[in-house]
Design an enzyme around this catalytic site. Structure first.
Site, PDB file in Angstrom:
ATOM      1  N   HIS A 154     -36.320  19.186  10.688  1.00 17.08           N
ATOM      2  CA  HIS A 154     -35.311  20.125  11.172  1.00 17.08           C
ATOM      3  C   HIS A 154     -35.541  20.538  12.620  1.00 17.08           C
ATOM      4  O   HIS A 154     -34.612  21.002  13.284  1.00 17.08           O
ATOM      5  CB  HIS A 154     -35.284  21.364  10.279  1.00 17.08           C
ATOM      6  CG  HIS A 154     -34.765  21.104   8.898  1.00 17.08           C
ATOM      7  ND1 HIS A 154     -33.471  21.376   8.520  1.00 17.08           N
ATOM      8  CD2 HIS A 154     -35.365  20.582   7.794  1.00 17.08           C
ATOM      9  CE1 HIS A 154     -33.288  21.042   7.251  1.00 17.08           C
ATOM     10  NE2 HIS A 154     -34.435  20.563   6.787  1.00 17.08           N
ATOM     11  N   ASP A 362     -34.470  23.018  20.973  1.00 17.84           N
ATOM     12  CA  ASP A 362     -34.057  23.326  19.603  1.00 17.84           C
ATOM     13  C   ASP A 362     -33.680  22.037  18.905  1.00 17.84           C
ATOM     14  O   ASP A 362     -33.061  21.152  19.516  1.00 17.84           O
ATOM     15  CB  ASP A 362     -32.869  24.282  19.598  1.00 17.84           C
ATOM     16  CG  ASP A 362     -32.966  25.345  18.517  1.00 17.84           C
ATOM     17  OD1 ASP A 362     -33.623  25.069  17.488  1.00 17.84           O
ATOM     18  OD2 ASP A 362     -32.403  26.434  18.692  1.00 17.84           O
TER      19      ASP A 362
END
Length: 514
Positions: A154, A362
């Site tokens: 993730h 991110d």
């Protein structure tokens, strides 16, 4: 149809009233195929070899394990949060390379494998989530597991030069290659993965993203995670969201809101965001008194010094800009160090003229997609997005910025605040179409479809006998609950093994947020 086994560091809280899209997708897949969800239950115990707690929720079996204090400290607080998280977010300066951390990481991954193995069925499909469990496939293979095992990261996959700084990087990558399928968030992540395998592991690639190194072969592809756009948009019509919108209209009047929603994490670029907003007010004085930055900085990992430092720095900057530019009836920044519900966040996004999503690094950043989903189609806000977020590859119609460049970021905020309605609608419609087409259900189905095509990486081996664990009563009612986070970890699930018939919760009860 094969049973789905989901393995994550933490498992879902069935009492969560605000489930996220990731939970919805995984719960639907588990209920549809019949499944098992396995992970840490949030308990730390001195008891060695503590048994697994098991509970049945509809078609889903939920199994939770416990950690000893030394393993929690070295595995979770140590290797996960002080090595992998900073390195994978390009913050080598914050990493602590203590050899004991990696030893604890190996022990916990081995514990997960040993406790999961007796619960598996021959035709199970295993889906492992995130950086906490990169060793799990290798540990399962060592025990004779022959089922298909997929892994989804993730967070970002780091460039070769950053990953190579981890003293155990070769062992870590060799373990990762034991998975049959590795899923990453972005094309850049895939390029970093391929660069490492080909250059550092002396590997090779073949057609359809197959990679071979260390005598193993894995398939690695990009699966950008999405949100449940329709469900998040529906939250804007709920009473909590409507209350937020009414409050904003009353307190801010004709002022334009610039909204940031983040965990208070050093990867989110929060100090850089304040520098950019200060630059906006200095060079574009027409936005003084007419624009307000509302920044949600929810608490996270406050026991770690790096997080205490970023909070102190950020709060000092907020105080300084308010002191320099604020007036009796207007403050440039409203900072909230609290966790808001998803409905409140949806209402805040709906009220905003600009969504400011500017992380330094991110994996994806689902807030960017949630901001788009929450907009009023007739008068949408504008998304200002860091080009260093994985979401930037999909959301090209956003205003893409370099968060390290305060000057250009300020100019983009100015552009967003002055953008004509027709252009705002055009950008919004294109962004919305993409997040609706490539939503969390699409992501889940696509990953499992590709995993279904994979063959187990190793030939069949004799399974090592591992004693099955008995059912145990779960935690006391006063056990702390953990709210959903956005860093890839999953919140705690309290499970109770009852002697009578199991009460089955609603579908929503099994859902979690990321």
């Amino acid at each position: 149809m094969s049973r789905l086994v989901v393995v994550s560091n933490r498992v879902a809280d069935p009492q969560d009233a605000a489930p996220g899209g990731l939970a919805i997708a995984l719960e639907e897949a588990l209920q549809r195929q019949g499944g098992l969800w396995f992970g840490w239950g949030g308990q730390v115990t001195e008891q060695p070899d503590a048994p697994v707690s098991i509970q049945q929720w509809g078609a889903v079996t939920v199994a939770t394990t416990q950690l000893q204090p030394c393993d929690h400290d070295s595995y979770y607080s140590g290797f996960c949060n002080k090595v992998l998280w900073p390195v994978f977010h390009n913050r080598l300066d914050l990493a602590e390379f203590d050899p004991a951390f990696y030893e604890g990481y190996q022990r916990v991954n081995r514990q997960f494998a040993q406790q999961l193995l007796p619960l598996l069925q021959d035709d199970d499909v295993i889906w492992v989530h995130d950086y906490h469990l990169m060793h799990l496939a290798a540990e399962l293979r060592a025990l004779g597991c022959r089922q298909r095992i997929g892994f989804f990261l993730h967070i970002p996959f780091p460039p070769l030069v950053a990953l190579s700084a981890v003293p155990q990087h070769q062992a870590l990558m060799q373990a990762l290659l034991a998975f049959d399928l590795v899923g990453l968030q972005s094309r850049q992540d895939l390029a970093h993965f391929e660069s490492y395998v080909l250059a550092q592991a002396d590997g090779r690639s073949s057609h359809r993203h197959h990679y071979r190194a260390h005598g193993q072969q894995t398939r690695c592809e990009v699966f950008p995670i999405g949100i449940d756009a329709q469900a998040f948009a529906a939250l804007t019509d709920t009473p909590p969201a409507q209350q937020v919108q009414a409050m904003v209209a009353q307190e801010h009047g004709q002022r334009r809101l610039v909204v940031g929603i983040d965990r208070l994490d050093y990867s989110k670029g929060l100090p850089e965001r304040i520098h950019a907003f200060r630059d906006l007010l200095e060079r574009h004085p027409e936005h003084r008194r007419s624009a307000t930055l509302v920044q949600i900085g929810s608490p996270t990992r406050e026991h770690l010094q790096a997080y205490a430092d970023i909070r102190h720095q950020f709060e000092s900057l907020c105080g300084a800009i308010n002191g320099d530019f604020g007036e009796l009836d207007w403050m440039p920044v409203r900072y909230i160090h609290q966790v808001l519900t998803r409905a409140q966040l949806a209402g805040l996004c709906r009220s905003a003229a600009v969504g400011l999503v500017t992380p330094l690094r991110d994996g994806m950043n689902l807030v960017a997609k949630e901001f788009i989903a929450a907009q009023d189609p007739a008068d949408p806000g504008v998304l200002v997005l860091s080009r260093f977020a994985g979401a930037a590859e999909q959301l090209q119609e956003a205003l893409l910025v370099n968060p390290y460049d305060a000057h250009s970021t300020a100019d983009s905020i100015d552009q967003a605040l002055q953008m004509p309605l027709a252009e705002r609608i055009d950008r919004y419609q294109k962004l919305l179409a993409r997040i609706q087409a490539e939503d969390v259900h699409w992501w889940c189905q696509r990953f499992l479809h590709v995993l279904d095509q994979c063959q187990p990486a190793l030939p069949r081996k004799t399974r090592i006998s591992v004693p099955a664990h008995r059912l145990v009563a779960a935690a006391d009612n006063d056990m702390p609950m953990t709210r959903p986070t956005r860093d890839g970890s999953f919140p705690y699930l309290r499970v109770v093994a009852g002697s009578g018939p199991t009460q089955q919760p609603s579908a929503a009860a099994m859902r979690i947020g990321r």
